[in-house]
Design an enzyme around this catalytic site. Structure first.
Site, short mmCIF file in Angstrom:
data_model
loop_
_atom_site.label_atom_id
_atom_site.label_comp_id
_atom_site.label_asym_id
_atom_site.label_seq_id
_atom_site.Cartn_x
_atom_site.Cartn_y
_atom_site.Cartn_z
N ASP A 165 1.45 -4.21 -0.61
CA ASP A 165 0.62 -3.17 -0.02
C ASP A 165 0.07 -2.28 -1.14
OD1 ASP A 165 -0.35 -1.39 2.12
OD2 ASP A 165 1.18 -0.04 1.37
N ASP A 191 -1.76 1.52 -0.71
CA ASP A 191 -1.53 2.97 -0.57
C ASP A 191 -0.11 3.26 -0.09
OD1 ASP A 191 -2.02 5.66 -0.63
OD2 ASP A 191 -3.73 5.61 0.71
#
Length: 255
Positions: free
Chosen positions: A10, A12
């Site tokens: 991932d 953010d």
């Protein structure tokens, strides 16, 4: 680190927090590169093109990546739609350039009145008219697809509406549930695996959000690595029936 042949990661909350650097992220990526372990940044953001993601990583966080290291919900949406029916190429899109260009690059034609598919993602300039066209098309038989279910996005002002909020409006207006692509759904994970050329048991999903990143791994039968540098807290995860495969406080702990 060598336990897995590939890493889905991932962005953010895991690699950075908005415009804020997560100092452990660059060394983590550098270790993957040193060990020749493939990695793919899997993001629900449908607004950005891969080149934009790469530029942000390099310019703002000094993290090495190429466009081949990026897999957005826009890319996964196109890959999914391509797999349905090669003869259907008409699409109506509520979304930003990242989503529109992903479809244009694969030969899709934009059609407002009689599309085969209606795709709804985050659109910063959405209007009633766009919702009207989407609703009418879906009620007339177009397949309804949502890029990702994120109802809110954090920014410096607080939590603002995300793609899932826009998808939800169309869902209410049409009384139809969309085919959802992004995390925590399995479609984006299955398509990411295809891109990496690896099997479920060979990869791990790394993320900070239990409800998106970790659930995506769980739903797809992929091991998960939750890092506590973003959304989820230890107190929240302790209450979950299904725990992540691994939990760490920072990426520096993963050797």
């Amino acid at each position: 680190m060598n336990k897995y042949k590939g890493y889905m990661i991932d962005l953010d909350g895991t690699i950075y927090r908005g415009k804020e650097e997560i100092t452990e992220a660059k060394p983590f990526i550098d270790r993957l590169r040193k060990n020749n372990i493939p990695y793919l940044f899997v993001t629900n953001n449908s607004t950005k093109e891969p080149a934009d993601v790469v530029r942000n990583l390099k310019d703002n966080f000094n993290i090495a990546a190429t466009e081949n290291n990026v897999y957005t919900s826009a890319m996964a949406t196109v890959d999914y739609v391509k797999s349905l029916d090669a003869t259907k190429k008409k699409v109506y899109i509520i979304g930003e350039q990242g989503l529109k260009r992903a479809f244009a690059n694969e030969g899709f034609v934009f059609e407002e009145q009689n599309p085969d598919y209606v795709v709804v993602g985050l659109d910063y300039d959405v209007t009633y008219h766009k919702f009207e066209l989407a609703t009418l098309a879906i009620r007339s038989g177009a397949t309804f697809i949502g890029t990702n279910p994120d109802t809110n996005l954090p920014n410096e002002r607080g939590l603002v509406p995300g793609a899932g909020s826009l998808v939800g409006l169309v869902e209410i207006a049409t009384q139809q549930k969309p085919i959802m692509i992004g995390k925590p759904e399995t479609i984006i994970m299955d398509k990411a695996l295809e891109k990496m050329g690896l099997k479920k048991e060979e990869v791990v999903m790394v993320g900070d959000n239990y409800n998106t990143d970790i659930k995506a791994g769980i739903n797809a039968g992929i091991d998960t690595l939750l890092v506590y540098t973003g959304v989820s807290t230890k107190q929240q995860v302790a209450k979950k029936d299904i725990k992540p495969t691994h939990e760490i406080d920072s990426l520096d702990e993963w050797k």
